[in-house]
Design a protein around this motif. Structure first.
Motif, mmCIF file in Angstrom:
data_model
loop_
_atom_site.group_PDB
_atom_site.id
_atom_site.type_symbol
_atom_site.label_atom_id
_atom_site.label_comp_id
_atom_site.label_asym_id
_atom_site.label_seq_id
_atom_site.Cartn_x
_atom_site.Cartn_y
_atom_site.Cartn_z
ATOM 1 N N THR A 74 0.836 -1.199 0.000
ATOM 2 C CA THR A 74 0.000 0.000 0.000
ATOM 3 C C THR A 74 0.872 1.250 0.000
ATOM 4 O O THR A 74 1.811 1.371 0.785
ATOM 5 C CB THR A 74 -0.912 0.012 1.231
ATOM 6 O OG1 THR A 74 -1.671 -1.198 1.265
ATOM 7 C CG2 THR A 74 -1.862 1.184 1.175
ATOM 8 N N SER A 75 0.540 2.191 -0.879
ATOM 9 C CA SER A 75 1.338 3.417 -0.979
ATOM 10 C C SER A 75 1.025 4.345 0.184
ATOM 11 O O SER A 75 -0.061 4.301 0.767
ATOM 12 C CB SER A 75 1.026 4.132 -2.296
ATOM 13 O OG SER A 75 -0.279 4.677 -2.255
ATOM 14 N N PRO A 76 1.974 5.238 0.543
ATOM 15 C CA PRO A 76 1.714 6.207 1.605
ATOM 16 C C PRO A 76 0.489 7.075 1.305
ATOM 17 O O PRO A 76 -0.264 7.414 2.214
ATOM 18 C CB PRO A 76 3.002 7.039 1.643
ATOM 19 C CG PRO A 76 4.057 6.125 1.103
ATOM 20 C CD PRO A 76 3.366 5.298 0.063
#
Length: 307
Positions: A2-4
């Motif tokens: 999951t991306s920031p």
């Protein structure tokens, strides 16, 4: 992975759901009325002006044209809104609240105010100020910057001295854990100011924001050559507007006009915000020493500057 950005978006969405539950807009009607949240937004916008063109209202609220049309039709049927042709462009409709609509707005406004005040009373003064400041931060980051808030400086008047004692006692207790001996000291300083004041050489000022006192400072006589700056205070909700520096500048100007050659002040090292204001105004630290006062171990400081 999951991306920031996705994590941050989830956090924003979670906050939105949390805040919606807190303010109760998903209960049976907005603040115990027949209106939904969107109904309330429409009524609020219409109440801000005598009449509004429908396209302008749609842009302001960011609503789907069909959705807004259905809301307005229901309001017309209920006698809350009246429609007419625009005097500028006959192809456009203008809508305005009726007397019944303005009564509905008044009810919504009063009940919303009561609900929010009830929510805020659960928090301490400090936590309420933190909450409001966080909301200002959100607004400044995601929306248009709010207009600068104007403040007023005026001489101390009736009722102000009690406010000065009270707010110093509250602020130092909440922010630094000082006990009531601090408030007693402030009360003695204020009493001495009243009993011994020479109007030509001593003065006090109150800063007002939105009509309410939010700051104070006093210039008093130490001896014929030296003035003393005392009781500088700025409430948390008014900080960041330059009020502290403005109060100190006013004190310095008065001291010069009164004929003093120097000005000094006594403070404690934990008052970091005030210390930065003093340094910016040209004060220099001359003495410091540990001491125990107000229920705390502190380091007292004496600052001076020539006038």
């Amino acid at each position: 992975m999951t991306s920031p950005l996705a994590v941050q978006a989830d956090a924003v969405r979670d906050f939105n759901r949390f805040y919606t539950r807190i303010i109760g807009v998903l209960d049976e009607g907005m603040v115990r009325t027949p209106f939904s949240l969107t109904d309330g937004r429409v009524i609020y916008e219409l109440a801000q002006r005598p009449a509004t063109e429908v396209p302008a209202l749609r842009r302001e609220l960011g609503l789907d044209p069909g959705y807004l049309s259905r809301i307005l039709s229901r309001f017309v049927t209920d006698g809350l809104v009246e429609r007419s042709q625009s005097p500028v462009d006959g192809r456009r409709q203008v809508v305005a609240l009726t007397d019944a609509g303005r009564a509905a707005y008044k009810l919504l406004n009063e009940r919303t105010q009561t609900e929010i005040e009830s929510l805020l009373t659960r928090l301490s003064d400090t936590d309420r100020e933190r909450l409001v400041e966080a909301m200002r931060t959100i607004r400044s980051l995601l929306g248009e910057a709010p207009p600068p808030r104007a403040y007023l400086l005026r001489p101390v008047g009736p009722g102000d001295l009690g406010w000065v004692v009270h707010r110093h006692g509250v602020r130092y207790a909440e922010e630094y854990g000082w006990d009531i001996t601090c408030e007693a000291m402030i009360a003695r300083i204020v009493a001495d100011y009243v009993d011994r004041r020479d109007p030509r050489r001593e003065e006090g000022w109150i800063a007002e924001l939105d009509g309410a006192p939010v700051g104070s400072v006093f210039c008093v006589r130490r001896d014929d050559e030296v003035a003393q700056l005392r009781l500088l205070l700025v409430e948390p909700e008014a900080r960041g507007l330059g009020i502290g520096s403005r109060l100190v500048d006013e004190c310095l100007r008065f001291a010069r006009r009164a004929g003093y050659r120097e000005i000094m002040l006594w403070t404690n090292d934990v008052l970091a915000d005030a210390r930065r204001i003093y340094e910016k105004a040209g004060f220099e630290l001359r003495e410091q020493a540990p001491h125990h006062s107000f229920g705390q171990d502190l380091v007292e400081q004496t600052w001076w500057r020539r006038l």
